[in-house]
Design an enzyme around this catalytic site. Structure first.
Site, short mmCIF file in Angstrom:
data_model
loop_
_atom_site.label_atom_id
_atom_site.label_comp_id
_atom_site.label_asym_id
_atom_site.label_seq_id
_atom_site.Cartn_x
_atom_site.Cartn_y
_atom_site.Cartn_z
N ASN A 1 130.99 -49.23 100.40
CA ASN A 1 131.97 -49.92 100.25
C ASN A 1 132.22 -51.21 101.36
O ASN A 1 132.78 -52.26 101.08
CB ASN A 1 133.28 -49.19 100.18
CG ASN A 1 133.54 -48.19 101.57
OD1 ASN A 1 132.51 -47.93 102.30
ND2 ASN A 1 134.76 -48.13 102.27
N GLY B 1 130.95 -41.08 103.92
CA GLY B 1 130.82 -41.05 102.40
C GLY B 1 131.78 -40.17 102.16
O GLY B 1 132.78 -40.12 102.48
N THR C 1 133.70 -36.88 100.43
CA THR C 1 133.95 -35.53 100.81
C THR C 1 132.92 -34.41 100.19
O THR C 1 132.18 -33.49 100.84
CB THR C 1 135.49 -35.03 100.62
OG1 THR C 1 136.19 -35.90 101.38
CG2 THR C 1 135.67 -33.72 100.86
N ALA C 2 132.76 -34.51 98.87
CA ALA C 2 131.92 -33.69 98.30
C ALA C 2 130.45 -34.10 99.01
O ALA C 2 129.88 -32.83 99.21
CB ALA C 2 131.79 -33.93 96.79
N THR C 3 129.91 -34.98 99.18
CA THR C 3 128.61 -35.18 99.73
C THR C 3 128.65 -34.71 101.28
O THR C 3 127.63 -33.86 101.67
CB THR C 3 128.24 -36.67 99.87
OG1 THR C 3 128.36 -37.36 98.48
CG2 THR C 3 126.66 -37.03 100.18
N GLU D 1 132.54 -38.57 108.41
CA GLU D 1 133.55 -39.50 108.34
C GLU D 1 133.76 -39.40 106.58
O GLU D 1 132.86 -40.11 105.77
CB GLU D 1 133.33 -40.98 108.57
CG GLU D 1 133.11 -40.93 110.12
CD GLU D 1 134.23 -40.67 110.87
OE1 GLU D 1 135.41 -40.70 110.37
OE2 GLU D 1 134.19 -40.61 112.06
N CYS E 1 138.25 -46.93 102.80
CA CYS E 1 138.51 -45.47 103.09
C CYS E 1 139.94 -45.37 103.58
O CYS E 1 140.67 -44.43 103.47
CB CYS E 1 137.63 -44.70 103.82
SG CYS E 1 137.24 -45.47 105.56
N GLU F 1 134.34 -41.23 115.74
CA GLU F 1 133.35 -42.36 116.02
C GLU F 1 134.26 -43.20 116.86
O GLU F 1 135.33 -43.09 117.07
CB GLU F 1 132.84 -42.95 114.69
CG GLU F 1 132.07 -42.02 114.18
CD GLU F 1 131.20 -42.39 112.95
OE1 GLU F 1 131.49 -43.74 112.53
OE2 GLU F 1 130.11 -41.79 112.54
P1 NAD Z 1 128.56 -41.09 98.80
O1 NAD Z 1 128.94 -39.54 99.23
O2 NAD Z 1 128.25 -40.96 97.33
O3 NAD Z 1 127.42 -41.57 99.49
C1 NAD Z 1 127.35 -41.98 100.99
C2 NAD Z 1 125.85 -41.92 101.33
O4 NAD Z 1 125.48 -40.61 101.28
C3 NAD Z 1 124.90 -42.92 100.48
O5 NAD Z 1 124.08 -43.57 101.29
C4 NAD Z 1 124.31 -41.78 99.53
O6 NAD Z 1 123.11 -42.22 99.12
C5 NAD Z 1 124.29 -40.67 100.62
N1 NAD Z 1 124.01 -39.28 99.81
C6 NAD Z 1 124.32 -38.85 98.69
N2 NAD Z 1 124.12 -37.67 98.46
C7 NAD Z 1 123.59 -37.34 99.40
C8 NAD Z 1 123.01 -36.03 99.91
N3 NAD Z 1 122.78 -34.95 99.11
N4 NAD Z 1 122.46 -35.92 101.24
C9 NAD Z 1 122.58 -36.89 101.87
N5 NAD Z 1 122.93 -38.06 101.64
C10 NAD Z 1 123.71 -38.33 100.48
O7 NAD Z 1 129.72 -42.13 99.08
P2 NAD Z 1 129.90 -43.39 98.41
O8 NAD Z 1 130.61 -43.26 97.07
O9 NAD Z 1 128.92 -44.09 98.82
O10 NAD Z 1 131.15 -43.86 99.28
C11 NAD Z 1 132.61 -43.88 99.01
C12 NAD Z 1 133.21 -42.77 99.97
O11 NAD Z 1 133.19 -42.94 101.06
C13 NAD Z 1 134.56 -42.50 99.81
O12 NAD Z 1 134.85 -41.18 99.56
C14 NAD Z 1 135.25 -42.85 100.78
O13 NAD Z 1 136.58 -42.50 101.10
C15 NAD Z 1 134.16 -42.75 101.90
N6 NAD Z 1 134.13 -43.48 103.11
C16 NAD Z 1 134.73 -42.83 104.13
C17 NAD Z 1 134.85 -43.66 105.31
C18 NAD Z 1 135.41 -42.90 106.69
O14 NAD Z 1 135.22 -43.73 107.55
N7 NAD Z 1 136.29 -41.88 106.63
C19 NAD Z 1 134.63 -45.07 105.26
C20 NAD Z 1 134.17 -45.46 104.23
C21 NAD Z 1 133.98 -44.83 102.93
#
Ligand code: NAD
Length: 499
Positions: free
Chosen positions: A167, A243, A245-247, A265, A299, A479
Site C-alpha cells: 500500500n 502486512g 493480520t492473517a499473514t 505491524e 493501514c 517501530e
Molecule cells: P499481506 O500480508 O498479503 O502481504 C504483506 C507481505 O507479506 C508481502 O510482501 C507478501 O508477499 C508477504 N507474505 C505473504 N504471505 C507470506 C508468508 N506466508 N510468509 C511471509 N511473507 C508473506 O498484506 P498486503 O495485502 O500486502 O497488505 C495489506 C495489509 O497490510 C492490510 O491488512 C494493512 O492493514 C496492512 N498494513 C499494516 C500496516 C501497519 O503498519 N500496521 C501498514 C501497512 C499495511
C-alpha cells in the site's frame, strides 16, 4: 505467470530503463535461480507492464550468504560512516523524486501527487531520520552501590529479514531497511510482489551511494515462497513484518518456535470519532482525508466514522458532498485525488464487501460502483468510486472486518461511553482519530480507546520519533524512533566489579 522472461513493450514513458525487475544480491542485479518470473500489473490500466522474479528459497539463501559476509565489516563500521552512507541514499532519493514518484504511481495506482508529496519524500526521511538517530543515542549505565558498574551494549543482531506490503511500497520498505542497516545489521528484504518497482530502483541508488555490497539484499517473489523462506531461514534471527493480520499469524506460528525477534505491524479497522462540539470545518475534511487517502489503502485510514447523533445529519450531508467532489482519474494526472486500487484480487475483495454491506442492510449514499467516466487509457483499470455507507450495526461484518479500500461506514453514537465502546468493538487496535473542541474529553477518550496510535483533531500527522504500532490483532511490538533502534539491536549487560 510462471514462465520464461519475456519482453514487454512500454506504452507510456516509464521512468526506468527496463521492464524486467531483478533481485539485488551482493550489490548485483541477478535473475532468480529458478529463472521464472511473475507479471507485474499497472493498476490504472489492468495491463502487464513489467515482470519480476518468482524467487524462492534458493534466492533467499544467496541473499543471506551475502548479508552474512557483509555483516562483519558493516557492523564494525563507525556510526558516523554508516550515517553518511544513509544520508547519501536519502539525498539520491530526493534527487530522483520525480522518477520514483512516477514509478510508484504506475506500480500501485496511487495518484502521482500522493507519491510525490508523501511516499517518496517519506522514504528519504526514513533514511535521514535513522542516519542521524544513530549519532544521538545514549548508552545506559547502572552503578550498583560501591560494588559494580553495569553498562549496556546494544549490538546489531546480524541478518534482519524485512517483509513489506503494497500500500505504501517504498515508504514502508525503507521504514524497515533504514533502521535495520543504520544500527549495523545487514538485511534480506522483500517488497510486496504487487508493487516491486521502487524497491528495485532503490538497489541502484544504494550502489550509487556506495553502500557496501551485501548490506542490503532484495529478493522478489511471492509471500508463501520468498517471504516464508525469509521467516524460516535459520540464520535470520530478526523479522520485521508489515502486512495483513492473517499473514502475521502464519509468520508468528513459523517464527515463534525458532525464538526469532519479531515485530508485526498488521491490519486495522480504525475509528474516526466525531463529537458534536468538533470544529466541523476541520473535522469533515479531516475525516474525508482519513477515509479515502490512497483509495482507503493506508493501514491508518479511518474506515468507521462514529458521529455523535446530534451532529449526524449535518456531518453526513457535508461528508457525502465532499466525497463526491474527490477527483477520480488517471493516477498520472497531477489533479487526480483518487486513483486505482492496487490489484485485481484486491478490487474483487473490496467490491465484494460493498455487496456484503448491501446484504447486511447498508444504504449506499454515494459510490459503490466503477466510476462512470475515466480516460480511455484507464478503462480496464481497477477503479472503485469512494463509497459511503450508513444504516449498519457496529457488529456486522462490514464494520468488523478490514476492507482496506475506498469504502467507509458512518455510525451514530449517543454518549461518550457508547462512542468509546463502539470504537473498541473490533478485534483491531491500530489507530484512531478523535475530533472535539473539549480537550478534557479528548484526553479522556484517547486514554480509553484501544489503539496504538491516536490523533486528536488531526490525522496522519507523523513524528518519526514516536512509537508506532498496534494493539490487539493489529500487531505486536512498536517501530519508530528509539523503539526501532531497540528492536534491531540486542542489549547486552556487562557488570564490572569495582572492589
Ligand atoms: P499481506 O500480508 O498479503 O502481504 C504483506 C507481505 O507479506 C508481502 O510482501 C507478501 O508477499 C508477504 N507474505 C505473504 N504471505 C507470506 C508468508 N506466508 N510468509 C511471509 N511473507 C508473506 O498484506 P498486503 O495485502 O500486502 O497488505 C495489506 C495489509 O497490510 C492490510 O491488512 C494493512 O492493514 C496492512 N498494513 C499494516 C500496516 C501497519 O503498519 N500496521 C501498514 C501497512 C499495511
Amino acid at each position: 505467470m510462471a514462465g520464461a522472461w519475456r519482453r514487454c513493450d512500454s506504452r507510456i514513458g516509464y521512468p526506468f530503463s527496463v521492464q524486467r525487475i531483478l533481485n539485488f544480491i551482493d550489490g548485483a542485479f541477478v535473475p532468480p535461480v529458478g529463472g521464472a518470473c511473475l507479471d507485474n500489473f499497472e493498476p490504472a490500466t489492468g495491463a502487464v507492464y513489467s515482470h519480476l522474479p518468482d524467487g524462492d528459497a534458493r534466492d533467499v539463501d544467496a541473499a543471506v550468504a551475502a548479508a552474512e559476509r557483509a555483516f562483519t565489516g558493516w557492523s564494525a563500521t563507525p556510526a558516523h560512516e554508516r550515517s553518511r552512507m544513509l544520508l547519501r541514499i536519502a539525498d539520491l532519493i530526493e534527487a530522483n523524486l520525480e522518477r520514483f514518484a512516477k514509478a510508484e504511481s504506475i506500480d500501485s495506482g496511487k495518484p502521482i501527487s500522493l507519491a510525490r508529496g508523501l511516499d517518496i519524500p517519506r522514504a528519504a526521511s526514513n533514511f535521514r531520520f535513522f542516519a542521524t538517530a544513530i549519532l544521538h543515542t545514549r548508552d545506559e549505565a547502572h552503578i550498583t552501590d560501591q560494588r559494580a558498574i553495569n553498562y549496556t551494549l546494544r549490538q546489531p543482531r546480524g541478518v534482519a529479514g524485512l517483509i513489506s506490503p503494497w500500500n505504501l511500497p517504498l515508504y514502508l520498505f525503507t521504514w524497515k531497511v533504514a533502521p535495520a542497516i543504520a544500527t549495523g545489521n545487514t538485511a534480506v528484504a522483500k517488497p510486496s510482489e504487487v508493487t516491486p518497482m521502487t524497491a528495485f530502483l532503490l538497489g541502484e541508488l544504494c550502489n550509487e551511494a556506495g553502500l557496501p555490497r551485501g548490506v542490503l539484499n532484495i529478493v522478489h517473489g511471492l509471500g508463501p515462497k520468498v517471504g516464508a523462506a525469509i521467516v524460516a531461514h535459520p540464520r535470520i534471527s530478526t523479522i520485521s513484518f508489515t502486512g495483513g493480520t492473517a499473514t502475521g499469524k502464519t509468520i508468528a506460528a513459523a517464527a515463534g518456535p525458532m525464538f526469532k525477534k519479531l515485530s508485526l505491524e498488521l491490519g486495522g479497522k480504525n475509528p474516526t470519532i466525531i463529537f458534536a462540539d468538533a470544529d466541523m470545518s476541520q473535522a469533515i475534511p479531516g475525516a474525508v482525508r482519513a477515509a479515502f487517502s490512497n483509495q482507503g489503502q493506508i493501514c491508518l485510514c479511518g474506515s468507521r466514522i462514529l458521529v455523535e447523533r446530534s451532529a449526524l445529519d449535518r456531518f453526513v450531508n457535508e461528508f457525502v458532498k465532499r466525497t463526491k467532489h474527490l477527483k477520480q482519474g488517471d493516477p498520472l494526472e497531477d489533479a487526480t485525488e483518487q486513483g486505482a486500487v492496487t490489484s485485481k484480487p484486491h478490487f474483487d475483495k473490496v467490491t465484494s464487501y460493498i455487496e456484503i454491506a448491501k446484504r447486511e442492510g447498508g444504504k449506499v449514499l454515494c459510490g459503490g460502483s466503477p466510476p462512470a467516466s475515466l480516460p480511455k487509457r484507464c478503462r480496464d483499470g481497477w477503479f472503485i468510486e469512494p463509497t459511503v455507507i450508513t444504516g449498519l450495526d457496529a457488529n456486522c461484518r462490514t464494520n468488523q472486518e478490514e476492507i482496506f479500500g475506498p469504502v467507509v461506514t458512518i455510525l451514530p453514537f449517543d454518549s461518550e461511553a457508547a462512542g468509546i465502546a463502539m470504537a473498541n468493538s473490533t478485534p483491531y487496535g491500530l489507530a484512531a482519530s478523535i475530533w472535539t473542541s473539549n480537550l478534557d474529553r479528548a484526553h479522556r477518550v484517547a486514554a480509553q480507546v484501544q489503539s496504538g496510535v491516536i490523533w486528536i483533531n488531526c490525522w496522519l500527522l507523523r513524528d518519526l520519533r514516536t512509537p508506532f504500532g498496534g494493539m490487539k490483532q493489529s500487531g505486536v511490538g512498536r517501530e519508530g524512533g528509539d523503539e526501532a533502534l531497540r528492536f534491531f539491536t540486542e542489549p547486552k549487560n556487562i557488570c564490572i566489579a569495582t572492589t
